[in-house]
Design a protein around this motif. Structure first.
Motif, short mmCIF file in Angstrom:
data_model
loop_
_atom_site.label_atom_id
_atom_site.label_comp_id
_atom_site.label_asym_id
_atom_site.label_seq_id
_atom_site.Cartn_x
_atom_site.Cartn_y
_atom_site.Cartn_z
N ALA A 188 -72.32 -57.69 16.89
CA ALA A 188 -70.91 -58.07 16.88
C ALA A 188 -70.50 -58.47 15.47
O ALA A 188 -71.31 -58.96 14.68
CB ALA A 188 -70.67 -59.23 17.85
N LEU A 189 -69.23 -58.26 15.17
CA LEU A 189 -68.68 -58.60 13.86
C LEU A 189 -67.46 -59.49 14.05
O LEU A 189 -66.60 -59.19 14.88
CB LEU A 189 -68.28 -57.33 13.11
CG LEU A 189 -67.72 -57.50 11.70
CD1 LEU A 189 -68.78 -58.06 10.76
CD2 LEU A 189 -67.20 -56.16 11.17
N MET A 190 -67.40 -60.60 13.33
CA MET A 190 -66.23 -61.47 13.40
C MET A 190 -65.39 -61.30 12.14
O MET A 190 -65.90 -60.98 11.07
CB MET A 190 -66.62 -62.93 13.59
CG MET A 190 -67.34 -63.61 12.43
SD MET A 190 -66.28 -64.25 11.09
CE MET A 190 -65.30 -65.45 11.95
N THR A 191 -64.10 -61.47 12.30
CA THR A 191 -63.17 -61.44 11.18
C THR A 191 -62.52 -62.81 11.06
O THR A 191 -62.01 -63.35 12.04
CB THR A 191 -62.10 -60.35 11.37
OG1 THR A 191 -62.75 -59.08 11.46
CG2 THR A 191 -61.13 -60.34 10.20
N THR A 192 -62.54 -63.36 9.87
CA THR A 192 -62.00 -64.70 9.64
C THR A 192 -60.48 -64.64 9.46
O THR A 192 -59.97 -63.89 8.63
CB THR A 192 -62.63 -65.31 8.37
OG1 THR A 192 -64.05 -65.27 8.48
CG2 THR A 192 -62.18 -66.75 8.18
N THR A 193 -59.77 -65.44 10.24
CA THR A 193 -58.33 -65.57 10.10
C THR A 193 -57.99 -67.05 9.92
O THR A 193 -58.89 -67.91 9.89
CB THR A 193 -57.60 -65.03 11.34
OG1 THR A 193 -57.90 -65.88 12.46
CG2 THR A 193 -58.02 -63.59 11.65
N LYS A 194 -56.72 -67.36 9.85
CA LYS A 194 -56.31 -68.76 9.72
C LYS A 194 -56.77 -69.59 10.92
O LYS A 194 -57.01 -70.79 10.80
CB LYS A 194 -54.79 -68.86 9.56
CG LYS A 194 -54.29 -68.32 8.22
CD LYS A 194 -52.80 -68.54 8.03
CE LYS A 194 -52.49 -70.00 7.72
NZ LYS A 194 -51.08 -70.21 7.36
N LEU A 195 -56.90 -68.93 12.07
CA LEU A 195 -57.37 -69.63 13.26
C LEU A 195 -58.84 -70.03 13.14
O LEU A 195 -59.29 -70.95 13.82
CB LEU A 195 -57.19 -68.75 14.50
CG LEU A 195 -55.76 -68.36 14.88
CD1 LEU A 195 -55.78 -67.42 16.09
CD2 LEU A 195 -54.92 -69.59 15.18
N SER A 196 -59.58 -69.34 12.27
CA SER A 196 -61.02 -69.57 12.15
C SER A 196 -61.35 -70.72 11.20
O SER A 196 -62.40 -71.37 11.36
CB SER A 196 -61.71 -68.30 11.62
OG SER A 196 -61.24 -67.13 12.24
#
Length: 490
Positions: free
Chosen positions: A260-268
């Protein structure tokens, strides 16, 4: 009978005149009172502040404790041509061995259609019910596969992307079967990867993947609130649908065949611990902290509007938590750190195209787009979806040489080695890092970029700095990092 020690002290083998020759190395200040020296093959020493100046001024003597370390690690040589020069050459050649086979990763964009509407979508995907003009044709798929087999690489990866490639699973099956047939003649070693949000997986699809050894790479951005906030899907149930199908995929394919790959956003940004815990709860032993890339919808959506400094703080906080988990006996790896640590602590390279010099574009990866055009990298085709075709190399119907050895490729090649870029050529971390010509072009207006304002440079220098600091200040952390490289549980 008295034993006589016939071994001579090191001093007997030293150059009595304290004359030595400099070998190529870079250096930088480290912590408050030290320096980090790194030679061009990646060997490093942490020494007292001022050592580099003393080395350059030929002030180091044979009686200095640092002298044998400088000689044995190829920072200086007592002879104009080091007696073990072949070993040094081998070390450097090993670091650059990713160039041996040329393009190994071949990305097939089967469709631009997708059943998600992710806020940070970098590929500018279109709604799944859009007409199939956004799907690859069988003719272009045949030409693309033919181009893949013309690469000199013996070990190749065939990666299927979108949009959501499972919307046209029949063409994915066709591509795999066609590749298998052609490979009876070419006899290459082929790996298959499906990049999917996994929400369309069925047992039938998974059984086919199992039978053909197709790996699954999916997306998991963290706990439900974050994942659903980033990835818009039907009744806002992307998280639960993904988790359910991912678990089924692990049951059929095996735990080690699903990533799995996560993408960092402002929510992260304020929730690295919760994101890591979500990965652990779902059976993963690693995570890749990925920052937003400045392409597609990510350029305009507020969820992607954060600074690189904010990401770096998020990254460090997450890495600290992961280290603490390891100290408590929970083996868990941050994959980006693992890639860099392999380059620092071993003589070997990695297949990660973002940290290569010459750059991974064309040398390591090529993209066959749904419309038949060929691009230098995945990010290149993302630029094209917004109307910038600079990195379009040709069409799959063109001759191989006109795509891979064109004047455009020659022009790109003039700017893709960090050994020749201002701000990189004298950087201490040059051998551990890479260059990103596409990102330079898209964010700074030219292929070379400007290091003082480069997010790519800021991110990698900050992370490498932090890894060295952690290793130097805590022996237990160093042992943890060693275990990450070998991927063996403590």
């Amino acid at each position: 009978m008295q034993m006589i020690n016939t071994l001579q002290p090191f001093s007997e083998f030293r150059n009595k005149e304290s004359k030595y020759y400099l070998l190529p190395f870079n250096f930088k200040s480290f912590l408050s009172d030290q320096e980090l020296l790194v030679n061009f093959a990646g060997d490093f020493l942490i020494v007292e502040r001022g050592t580099a100046e003393r080395v350059v001024k030929r002030e180091i003597t044979v009686d200095d404790d640092i002298y044998p370390d400088l000689v044995s690690n190829y920072f200086i040589s007592e002879k104009q041509y080091p007696p073990l020069l072949d070993i040094l050459a081998t070390k450097y050649r090993t670091k650059k061995s990713f160039l041996d086979e040329f393009t190994a990763l071949h990305i097939f964009v089967l469709t631009l259609r997708c059943n998600h509407a992710c806020k940070y979508c970098q590929v500018s995907s279109v709604e799944s019910r859009t007409p199939d003009s956004h799907d690859i044709s069988y003719e272009n798929l045949d030409y693309s596969i033919g181009k893949m087999f013309q690469t000199p690489a013996r070990n190749i990866t065939m990666e299927f992307q979108g949009g959501e490639p499972l919307l046209i699973f029949e063409k994915l099956k066709y591509a795999v079967e066609q590749a298998k047939t052609l490979n009876e003649t070419h006899t290459k070693n082929i790996s298959y990867v499906l990049c999917s949000n996994s929400t369309l997986l069925t047992d039938e699809i998974l059984e086919y993947m199992l039978a053909n050894s197709i790996l699954l790479s999916t997306s998991l951005d963290g706990p439900e609130l974050i994942h659903n906030g980033n990835r818009i899907f039907q009744k806002n149930d992307s998280y639960q649908t993904t988790i359910n199908h991912m678990k089924r995929a692990k049951e059929i394919l095996g735990e080690d065949r699903v990533s799995a790959l996560m993408t960092t956003t402002k929510l992260s940004l304020n929730n690295p611990e919760e994101i890591i815990d979500t990965y652990i709860e779902n059976g993963f032993s690693s995570i890749f902290f990925r920052s937003i890339n400045p392409y597609g919808e990510a350029l305009t959506d507020s969820i992607a509007n954060y600074s690189m400094d904010e990401f770096i703080q998020f990254y460090k906080r997450g890495l600290d938590y992961i280290i603490e988990l390891n100290k408590r006996g929970i083996f868990f790896v941050e994959e980006y750190a693992g890639i860099i640590l392999k380059k620092i602590l071993t003589p070997f390279t990695t297949g990660f195209v973002d940290l290569q010099s010459p750059a991974g574009i064309i040398n390591g990866v090529i993209v066959y787009n749904y419309d038949g055009h060929v691009y230098a990298s995945d990010e290149s085709r993302m630029l094209a979806e917004k109307g910038d075709y600079y990195f379009r190399l040709g069409h799959v119907k063109d001759d191989y040489s006109s795509i891979f050895y064109s004047e455009k490729v020659v022009d790109i090649a003039k700017h893709w080695a960090n050994e020749a870029l201002a701000g990189c050529s004298d950087c201490c971390y040059q051998i551990y890092c890479g260059t990103d010509s596409v990102r330079n072009y898209s964010t700074q207006g030219d292929l070379e970029g400007f290091r003082p304002t480069s997010d790519f440079c800021n991110k990698n220098m900050s992370i490498i700095d932090y890894l060295f600091e952690l290793m130097y200040q805590d022996e237990e952390v160093f042992q943890i990092f060693q275990s990450w490289i070998s991927k063996k549980d403590n």
